[in-house]
Design an enzyme around this catalytic site. Structure first.
Site, PDB file in Angstrom:
ATOM      1  N   TYR A 207       0.820  -1.211  -0.021  1.00 56.76           N
ATOM      2  CA  TYR A 207      -0.011   0.418   0.101  1.00 56.76           C
ATOM      3  C   TYR A 207       1.068   1.250  -0.278  1.00 56.76           C
ATOM      4  CZ  TYR A 207      -0.718   0.067   5.305  1.00 56.76           C
ATOM      5  OH  TYR A 207      -0.191  -0.206   6.909  1.00 56.76           O
ATOM      6  N   GLU A 208      -0.063   2.327  -0.802  1.00 55.92           N
ATOM      7  CA  GLU A 208       1.083   3.703  -0.415  1.00 55.92           C
ATOM      8  C   GLU A 208       1.794   3.414  -1.678  1.00 55.92           C
ATOM      9  OE1 GLU A 208      -0.284   6.280   0.110  1.00 55.92           O
ATOM     10  OE2 GLU A 208      -1.677   4.963   2.262  1.00 55.92           O
ATOM     11  N   GLY A 209       2.089   2.427  -3.018  1.00 58.58           N
ATOM     12  CA  GLY A 209       2.426   2.794  -3.380  1.00 58.58           C
ATOM     13  C   GLY A 209       3.727   0.819  -3.594  1.00 58.58           C
TER      14      GLY A 209
ATOM     15  N   GLN B 272       7.702   2.502  -6.020  1.00 60.94           N
ATOM     16  CA  GLN B 272       8.725   3.525  -5.491  1.00 60.94           C
ATOM     17  C   GLN B 272       9.677   3.363  -6.494  1.00 60.94           C
ATOM     18  OE1 GLN B 272       7.934   4.822  -2.388  1.00 60.94           O
ATOM     19  NE2 GLN B 272       6.094   3.930  -2.415  1.00 60.94           N
TER      20      GLN B 272
END
Lengths: 596, 596
Positions: free
Chosen positions: A438-440, A445
């Site tokens: 999650y969050e990429g 990243q």
């Protein structure tokens, strides 16, 4: 006690590596010296050890559940969140103007580690709220700020990020949720958002959803996305709550881990349209959302460190207690606690070194964030901003990948007991797996690291960091202790490997993107490994000096050994990774898609 | 279909790497040529794909449950086990004298991979039964063999291994279960055994427990342990079932994974004593149990390969189907299936290369087992036995550690969907974690590798294998293709790293056991990595030749790319691992125990 906050190590990182002294000289942070840091950390430790940590296992066993559109959180969560709010913890890093405490990220990041060690599922609610606050601070109107921020900062209301849709995960260009302008300046929002953390719950009076959507007629792709406030309950001009808005939680997910954190599917506008308010300008939503995402990405990296710390502590406790087999060196005539066995020590050292290395890296990055925001000199701000931005994908990507390995080792230290759910070690292994997603994802990243952070400036920021590492190598050479020299050797080889990969990326990103991106995640892992090892190398130098002064010698001795272990066992792997990046693309690109 | 058995790759490994032709020239295996192998594998594939695999997810969602001492397995398991028994699959590798099919391990191991890919939890029942059969074949009396083996081989009864007790996990010296000799030559057994896989279930008419216990007055430690048959139902002389024996399942564990496989706590003798029959001689129980354990360790290694294969197939299927983002090389104007993205390909190649490498390693080891047992020349038997024994901890340790990484990548390929339990990828991640623990943790395998397999003969077996690898390097040099030369470079560096570690262990195991054992697991990982990479290097040579002949060129091209990928990305890490073993003990041994 199931968790004891590593206050000593956090203060060491802040004081000796992140230069808290310098942070406290920045305008606005004058109060944020070592004494404040220590007082805040100790208070934070007490709260998280005693109130939040005991709810972690409960959250796994009695997850949040959905019924008729409402989500009931794990028993105890609501009360603990009240205490969190009353303690002022939500406002730690937010401006005093809106009721926050205005502390620097250097201190805030350590507090965020603690709450995540205590209870990853619980901590996600304030984590997302922090992101929403950041976005409103940056892009909200004065009116919006006045209406929403005080309640969010005092913990009365929470916030969410609504990006993902069933067809649009990493690729936000595919967002379809639509926003229809209304005569009164508001919008009606229609669409489905998935994977919304704390998208519905019972811990606060209202939920402030920040939602990406397309205004009717907006351009296609990411350039047509706008950001909206869609509160669960509409807010009257006096701040009181009005009607229920047309956003409804239709289900929550059944997940591998972080079970207490409700992951909602939210339906917008099924009953006439959810009322939304534009944040900033139309079609600039992605830019604002990136503010939230960057804050959240750093925080998710901290979650990795936090989880690793907790898994480490649990494994150490078990290894001290479990008696099995005689030591291989014959030093004891009977079976010994397994912490005596070299491989158990090796596993614990791996867990510890990775955790401490990532913690040091993240707190140094946090200090750069503070300088980037508050330093009076624009050039210094710029340099720190570049450093911080380079570090975000490493803190996020490397710390979270690391946390999976650490959690797996934590289970392994427990042997058969580790596989039994009641032991609790398995929960960390399950929880950890979300952090690389999650969050990429780690790949996202790595794309950021390769594209925006390395190729875009031709590798300049990366090379500037490499030059700083060279200075640490020189200091290690001057120290000339056996440990310093061993660490220097691996740091140098690792830094050279890093520099060669940076050159490869700078030269080839445009001409051969498939080859470069085939090595993107290995590059992220190499760079993260190096930065963590670099900070531990700096820690070793400080620890040698403090040891010579007679300060806290047991702590300093352990720090030296940890730095040595990291260098010998983890940093030492970087030349091999360089080879796989620089020479390894054929094995990826040659494979015909139909041959998989 | 959720699983498709990799019959083509299995036959390739058998024929081209494990020399099935030579196996089929061994006395007793004359029928076991390529045609037989192909027919058996295809039949086995059909059964496992259609009958066993569809029950895998059910087993996770509706695990076996315990009530009033009885265990009810997942719906469908009982019927599937009947079909398994009727198909003769339990007897595949067992002697025709007792109703088996007497096939070599070279073929049997591939079949065991299939059933474990299809359903790890289901496959554990026959896996443990195989071990019990082996032990009885080796150490049982003719009467015991006649009484138990035909029913176990035809699948009417199943078998278990009872080693672990609450205070005795890896350390069997601590076993306390006691056996009191009775006037009729039987024994009464009293004690508690834990972690007994399929210790109670409803899939067969009887359960033959093989139990480690101490005869009254036996010496302390491992030299006082004997092995007993303790059937759930006593068996009359005519083979019919008699009274219920005093062994009872008091609970089953709530586990992270393999939930359908009941893990029993068995209570022996609470109601007057469980009747047991000595196997072989008193106080030699550990020796016999090692027969079971070695068979089971190899099989658990195969489970790792099996799980990795299934996780790979699932990830490939998702990556073909999930559309997200444009390719980085701009080759498509719209979002593409994620299999186009270099990092997704890299993850899939990692999963594939590790799986194929371990499969090749295990099948080559299986062929050595067959030669060690059936070859007419004693010297050849001895060499093959030494090779096989060296490989067992590698097949077990390396393949299972690999399977955790592969399962984690499998979740990662799925992104957010991977974390949702319904997707199914998370099950493999949960299931995999037991494989590095049971039948001896990776550290126990590494102790075996260091102590019995390397230090004991001064590294002779290891060096003999290194010499064989040198021959492959020479053949790669002769081939001189770009891929062969790249692989040769990493194989050579890896083999040299291996040889240096072997020297280190041979020289230091006695004088500095803490330093050597601090590197034991890294040594196991290095050696396993090398052996898998070596077999893929051999595969590359064969594939180049077959490709030149025009045989199955797409398969051969993929094999070459896979070997290349493995060498560049995985084998290339070995010099770094060597450094951490040879120079890395200080970071482990220097740490004061109280500093953890």
């Amino acid at each position: 006690m199931t968790y004891r906050a590593p206050v000593r190590d956090m203060l060491f990182c802040m004081q000796e590596l992140a230069n808290l002294e310098a942070v406290s000289q920045l305008p606005g942070f004058e109060e944020a010296g070592l004494d404040t840091a220590q007082a805040v950390l100790e208070e934070c430790a007490k709260f998280n050890e005693n109130v939040v940590a005991p709810l972690n296992w409960d959250g796994d066993q009695k997850p949040s559940f959905w019924k008729d559109g409402a989500v009931t959180t794990t028993p105890g969560f609501k009360q603990a969140f009240r205490q969190f709010a009353e303690g002022g913890w939500q406002g730690l890093q937010h401006p005093a103007d809106f009721g926050g405490q205005g502390l620097p990220k250097t201190i805030g990041a350590a507090c965020i580690e603690m709450i995540n060690s205590a209870n990853l599922s619980f901590a996600l609610c304030p984590l997302l709220t922090d992101g929403a606050i950041e976005a409103l601070l940056t892009a909200g109107t004065d009116e919006q700020k006045a209406l929403y921020l005080p309640k969010m900062i005092d913990g009365s209301w929470t916030g969410t990020m609504n990006l993902t849709e069933p067809q649009a995960g990493s690729d936000l260009a595919a967002v379809r949720t639509r926003a229809e302008p209304q005569a009164d300046g508001s919008y009606k929002i229609f669409g489905t958002k998935i994977y919304i953390t704390y998208g519905e719950h019972d811990m606060a009076d209202n939920i402030v959803h920040l939602v990406l959507a397309r205004v009717t007629g907006a351009p296609e792709g990411v350039k047509g996305i706008s950001l909206f406030i869609v509160p669960k309950y509409l807010v009257n001009a006096d701040g009181s709550l009005g009607d229920r808005n047309d956003v409804h939680c239709v289900s929550i997910e059944h997940k591998l881990g972080i079970k207490a954190s409700p992951t909602a599917v939210l339906q917008y506008g099924d009953h006439g349209g959810a009322i939304g308010y534009l944040v900033g300008q139309e079609n600039r939503g992605l830019e604002y959302m990136f503010i939230m995402m960057n804050a959240a990405r750093f925080a998710v990296g901290t979650q990795g460190i936090a989880l690793a710390e907790r898994a480490y502590q649990k494994a150490v406790a078990y290894a001290r207690e479990r008696v099995q087999s005689r030591p291989v060196d014959g030093s004891l005539p009977t079976a010994a606690p397994i912490i005596h066995h070299p491989d158990v020590k090796r596993m614990l050292m791996t867990m510890r070194a990775c955790t401490e290395g990532c913690r040091a890296m993240s707190l140094v990055a946090a200090a750069a964030y503070d300088a980037a925001h508050a330093h009076p000199d624009a050039e210094v701000r710029k340099q720190n901003q570049a450093f911080y931005e380079f570090m975000v994908p490493l803190v996020k990507g490397y710390s979270t990948e690391m946390s999976i390995d650490v959690a797996s080792l934590g289970v392994q230290v427990h042997g058969g007991m580790g596989f039994i759910e009641e032991t609790g070690a398995a929960q960390y292994y399950r929880d950890a797996k979300i952090l690389t997603i999650y969050e990429g994802t780690t790949a996202i990243q790595a794309n950021d690291l390769v594209g925006r952070k390395t190729a875009r400036d031709g590798g300049a920021t990366a090379r500037a960091i490499a030059a700083q590492i060279e200075q640490t190598e020189a200091a290690l050479a001057r120290s000339a202790s056996v440990h310093a020299l061993a660490v220097r050797q691996h740091l140098q080889a690792g830094r050279q490997a890093f520099a060669e990969v940076v050159d490869f990326i700078a030269q080839r990103a445009k001409s051969d993107p498939n080859a470069v991106f085939a090595g993107s995640v290995p590059y992220l892992m190499l760079a993260g490994n190096l930065m963590a090892g670099w900070q531990l190398a700096r820690a070793l130098l400080v620890a040698e000096q403090r040891q010579a002064e007679g300060t806290d010698t047991a702590f300093m001795a352990a720090k030296i050994t940890t730095a040595r272990f990291y260098a010998d066992h983890i940093l030492s792997q970087l030349p091999g990774v360089r080879d796989s990046i620089v020479n390894g693309s054929a094995g990826v690109t040659d494979m015909a898609l139909e041959a998989f």
